[in-house]
Design a protein around this motif. Structure first.
Motif, PDB file in Angstrom:
ATOM      1  N   VAL A  92       0.833  -1.203   0.000  1.00 34.99           N
ATOM      2  CA  VAL A  92       0.000   0.000   0.000  1.00 34.99           C
ATOM      3  C   VAL A  92       0.869   1.255   0.000  1.00 34.99           C
ATOM      4  CG1 VAL A  92      -1.713   1.288   1.332  1.00 34.99           C
ATOM      5  CG2 VAL A  92      -1.908  -1.190   1.144  1.00 34.99           C
ATOM      6  N   HIS A  93       1.992   1.211   0.711  1.00 38.69           N
ATOM      7  CA  HIS A  93       2.876   2.386   0.767  1.00 38.69           C
ATOM      8  C   HIS A  93       3.471   2.704  -0.599  1.00 38.69           C
ATOM      9  CE1 HIS A  93       5.505  -1.002   0.849  1.00 38.69           C
ATOM     10  NE2 HIS A  93       6.604  -0.270   0.937  1.00 38.69           N
ATOM     11  N   ASN A  94       3.727   1.678  -1.418  1.00 39.70           N
ATOM     12  CA  ASN A  94       4.231   1.918  -2.775  1.00 39.70           C
ATOM     13  C   ASN A  94       3.205   2.681  -3.604  1.00 39.70           C
ATOM     14  OD1 ASN A  94       5.410  -1.389  -2.453  1.00 39.70           O
ATOM     15  ND2 ASN A  94       6.784   0.378  -2.468  1.00 39.70           N
ATOM     16  N   VAL A  95       1.946   2.310  -3.458  1.00 35.28           N
ATOM     17  CA  VAL A  95       0.857   2.993  -4.170  1.00 35.28           C
ATOM     18  C   VAL A  95       0.740   4.436  -3.686  1.00 35.28           C
ATOM     19  CG1 VAL A  95      -1.635   3.042  -4.564  1.00 35.28           C
ATOM     20  CG2 VAL A  95      -0.406   0.859  -4.588  1.00 35.28           C
ATOM     21  N   ALA A  96       0.825   4.619  -2.364  1.00 31.61           N
ATOM     22  CA  ALA A  96       0.693   5.967  -1.801  1.00 31.61           C
ATOM     23  C   ALA A  96       1.828   6.874  -2.259  1.00 31.61           C
ATOM     24  CB  ALA A  96       0.660   5.884  -0.275  1.00 31.61           C
ATOM     25  N   GLU A  97       3.048   6.356  -2.265  1.00 28.21           N
ATOM     26  CA  GLU A  97       4.176   7.176  -2.713  1.00 28.21           C
ATOM     27  C   GLU A  97       4.030   7.549  -4.187  1.00 28.21           C
ATOM     28  OE1 GLU A  97       9.063   7.196  -2.990  1.00 28.21           O
ATOM     29  OE2 GLU A  97       8.038   5.595  -1.894  1.00 28.21           O
ATOM     30  N   ASN A  98       3.572   6.610  -5.003  1.00 29.02           N
ATOM     31  CA  ASN A  98       3.347   6.915  -6.417  1.00 29.02           C
ATOM     32  C   ASN A  98       2.257   7.960  -6.596  1.00 29.02           C
ATOM     33  OD1 ASN A  98       5.307   5.117  -7.330  1.00 29.02           O
ATOM     34  ND2 ASN A  98       3.864   3.425  -7.545  1.00 29.02           N
ATOM     35  N   PHE A 110      12.351  19.701   5.276  1.00 31.79           N
ATOM     36  CA  PHE A 110      11.366  20.668   5.707  1.00 31.79           C
ATOM     37  C   PHE A 110      10.218  19.921   6.373  1.00 31.79           C
ATOM     38  CE2 PHE A 110      13.444  22.280   1.915  1.00 31.79           C
ATOM     39  CZ  PHE A 110      13.883  23.528   2.342  1.00 31.79           C
ATOM     40  N   LEU A 111       9.714  20.469   7.457  1.00 29.90           N
ATOM     41  CA  LEU A 111       8.598  19.846   8.158  1.00 29.90           C
ATOM     42  C   LEU A 111       7.308  20.310   7.492  1.00 29.90           C
ATOM     43  CD1 LEU A 111       7.837  17.999  10.504  1.00 29.90           C
ATOM     44  CD2 LEU A 111       7.665  20.024  11.952  1.00 29.90           C
ATOM     45  N   LEU A 112       6.867  19.581   6.499  1.00 28.03           N
ATOM     46  CA  LEU A 112       5.703  19.972   5.723  1.00 28.03           C
ATOM     47  C   LEU A 112       4.531  19.044   5.999  1.00 28.03           C
ATOM     48  CD1 LEU A 112       7.391  20.676   2.263  1.00 28.03           C
ATOM     49  CD2 LEU A 112       6.842  22.306   4.057  1.00 28.03           C
ATOM     50  N   ILE A 113       3.329  19.568   5.841  1.00 28.13           N
ATOM     51  CA  ILE A 113       2.125  18.761   6.051  1.00 28.13           C
ATOM     52  C   ILE A 113       2.050  17.634   5.038  1.00 28.13           C
ATOM     53  CG2 ILE A 113       0.117  19.501   4.711  1.00 28.13           C
ATOM     54  CD1 ILE A 113      -1.093  20.481   7.260  1.00 28.13           C
ATOM     55  N   SER A 114       2.736  17.843   3.902  1.00 30.88           N
ATOM     56  CA  SER A 114       2.678  16.845   2.838  1.00 30.88           C
ATOM     57  C   SER A 114       3.693  15.721   3.013  1.00 30.88           C
ATOM     58  CB  SER A 114       2.914  17.526   1.482  1.00 30.88           C
ATOM     59  OG  SER A 114       4.155  18.193   1.473  1.00 30.88           O
ATOM     60  N   TYR A 115       4.337  15.681   4.140  1.00 29.96           N
ATOM     61  CA  TYR A 115       5.305  14.606   4.389  1.00 29.96           C
ATOM     62  C   TYR A 115       4.515  13.353   4.781  1.00 29.96           C
ATOM     63  CZ  TYR A 115       9.782  12.588   5.933  1.00 29.96           C
ATOM     64  OH  TYR A 115      10.913  11.807   6.090  1.00 29.96           O
ATOM     65  N   TRP A 116       3.957  12.687   3.768  1.00 30.36           N
ATOM     66  CA  TRP A 116       2.983  11.629   3.995  1.00 30.36           C
ATOM     67  C   TRP A 116       3.587  10.372   4.610  1.00 30.36           C
ATOM     68  CZ3 TRP A 116      -1.974  12.402   4.158  1.00 30.36           C
ATOM     69  CH2 TRP A 116      -2.510  13.498   3.476  1.00 30.36           C
ATOM     70  N   SER A 117       4.870  10.141   4.402  1.00 32.86           N
ATOM     71  CA  SER A 117       5.471   8.923   4.945  1.00 32.86           C
ATOM     72  C   SER A 117       5.465   8.897   6.468  1.00 32.86           C
ATOM     73  CB  SER A 117       6.909   8.766   4.437  1.00 32.86           C
ATOM     74  OG  SER A 117       7.714   9.840   4.892  1.00 32.86           O
ATOM     75  N   LYS A 118       5.255  10.052   7.103  1.00 36.32           N
ATOM     76  CA  LYS A 118       5.215  10.111   8.571  1.00 36.32           C
ATOM     77  C   LYS A 118       3.820   9.838   9.117  1.00 36.32           C
ATOM     78  CE  LYS A 118       7.750  13.256  10.603  1.00 36.32           C
ATOM     79  NZ  LYS A 118       8.348  14.565  10.995  1.00 36.32           N
ATOM     80  N   GLN A 119       2.820   9.801   8.221  1.00 37.84           N
ATOM     81  CA  GLN A 119       1.446   9.555   8.646  1.00 37.84           C
ATOM     82  C   GLN A 119       1.145   8.054   8.609  1.00 37.84           C
ATOM     83  OE1 GLN A 119       0.260  12.464   9.619  1.00 37.84           O
ATOM     84  NE2 GLN A 119       2.109  13.356   8.698  1.00 37.84           N
ATOM     85  N   ASP A 120       0.121   7.640   9.350  1.00 39.28           N
ATOM     86  CA  ASP A 120      -0.301   6.238   9.311  1.00 39.28           C
ATOM     87  C   ASP A 120      -1.096   5.914   8.047  1.00 39.28           C
ATOM     88  OD1 ASP A 120       0.927   5.762  11.683  1.00 39.28           O
ATOM     89  OD2 ASP A 120      -0.905   5.504  12.857  1.00 39.28           O
ATOM     90  N   GLY A 121      -1.630   6.950   7.408  1.00 35.80           N
ATOM     91  CA  GLY A 121      -2.425   6.759   6.205  1.00 35.80           C
ATOM     92  C   GLY A 121      -3.125   8.042   5.827  1.00 35.80           C
ATOM     93  N   ASP A 122      -4.096   7.939   4.921  1.00 35.90           N
ATOM     94  CA  ASP A 122      -4.921   9.086   4.562  1.00 35.90           C
ATOM     95  C   ASP A 122      -6.382   8.679   4.648  1.00 35.90           C
ATOM     96  OD1 ASP A 122      -5.370   7.547   2.303  1.00 35.90           O
ATOM     97  OD2 ASP A 122      -4.162   8.801   0.963  1.00 35.90           O
ATOM     98  N   ASP A 123      -7.255   9.397   3.988  1.00 31.11           N
ATOM     99  CA  ASP A 123      -8.682   9.088   4.074  1.00 31.11           C
ATOM    100  C   ASP A 123      -9.058   7.802   3.349  1.00 31.11           C
ATOM    101  OD1 ASP A 123      -9.101  11.376   5.535  1.00 31.11           O
ATOM    102  OD2 ASP A 123      -9.636  12.609   3.791  1.00 31.11           O
TER     103      ASP A 123
END
Length: 309
Positions: A92-98, A110-123
């Protein structure tokens, strides 16, 4: 996961000349393990005249004989092993990164909100200890079919020991890949969960493992290496391993296995980063692998005594 403590040092090198993936002329982007017999080079060996005078053995049978001779003739401080390195199927992480793009997935400075790899997931997706996608499951099934064909038609030397990363995507990949194979009775598929086989550690939630109870519940046939902790004690939310630290971990893994496992043929189900690290440790050329791919490597281990200072 324990380091080997002794007054010895072991150097690992790749024995080239046997697999296409070892050759500088092989392009990793076009290489396909399933159409190239795992990359085994069609060639003769110095054991052929004695072992296969009628020339009716398969390439893998003759390779097995050659490796056996290498170990038989090796000095007491040298050992050869063939490691089948398999990368997990798409997660799933491969799909999310793509989807988000590497810059939004993995912004390091940079500490950005878009740093998705630090989140457990999205909606839509959860990628903490990322699971396989349907495509990833199918990639593991493809590997299973290819292994079955190699066993039946080529008499490939199957692993004597199976090791996997404790992350879900590898646990599931190994389970699918080696399910139902016609293995020798004395070589059943008993998979051991190995902490040091995990991906680069830290920051990315996809690389934070689930607890031991969860792994045991979902993969009850697996065994755990001694000392495997209930909770993930290695992952940190603010520090990610460097190449040098990762390489030290992979070196310790090999030291442990070469010291305690007498098997010549072993299987690693692991990750792209850890395969890259293993290849660095054994002096192999860089060889990037897509999800679900497998490459064997012939490894020479030479142990020397270290005089105390």
């Amino acid at each position: 996961m324990h380091e080997t403590s002794s007054s010895t040092n072991t150097k690992y090198t790749t024995v080239s000349g046997f697999f296409l993936q070892d050759e500088p002329s092989t392009d990793p982007k076009s290489f396909d393990y399933a159409t190239s017999d795992f990359g085994l080079i069609k060639r003769t060996y110095n054991t052929d005249n004695e072992y296969d005078p009628e020339q009716n053995k398969t390439q893998w049978e003759r390779f097995y004989q050659q490796v056996s001779k290498l170990n038989l003739q090796a000095s007491s401080n040298v050992r050869y092993k063939v490691i089948y390195m398999g990368r997990h199927g798409e997660g799933v992480h491969n799909v999310a990164e793509n989807y988000y793009g590497t810059s939004a997935w993995d912004v390091r400075f940079f500490l950005l909100i878009s740093y998705w790899s630090k989140q457990d997931g999205d909606d839509t997706l959860i990628w903490a200890d990322a699971r396989l996608t349907e495509k990833g499951i199918e990639q593991a099934r493809t590997a299973n079919k290819f292994w079955a064909s190699e066993v039946a038609m080529q008499h490939i030397p199957v692993p004597e020991k199976y090791y996997t990363s404790p992350l879900e995507r590898c646990l599931a990949t190994a389970n699918i890949t080696f399910n139902g194979l016609q293995l020798p009775a004395q070589q059943p598929c008993i998979t051991e969960v190995k902490e040091f086989l995990r991906e680069v550690i830290g920051i990315h939630t996809c690389d934070r493992r689930s607890n031991k109870a969860y792994i045991h519940t979902n993969f009850p046939a697996y065994t755990f290496e001694p000392g495997f902790a209930e909770e993930d004690q290695m992952w940190r939310s603010d520090v990610r391993e460097s190449h040098s630290v990762h390489d030290t971990r992979m070196k310790n893994l090999l030291d442990n296995i070469f010291t305690h496992d007498d098997s010549t043929y072993i299987s690693f189900t692991t990750h792209s980063g850890s395969i890259a690290s293993l290849l660095r440790v054994i002096g192999h050329r860089e060889f990037r692998m897509p999800t679900g791919a497998v490459i064997p490597v012939l490894v020479k281990a030479e142990t020397t005594h270290v005089e105390p200072s």
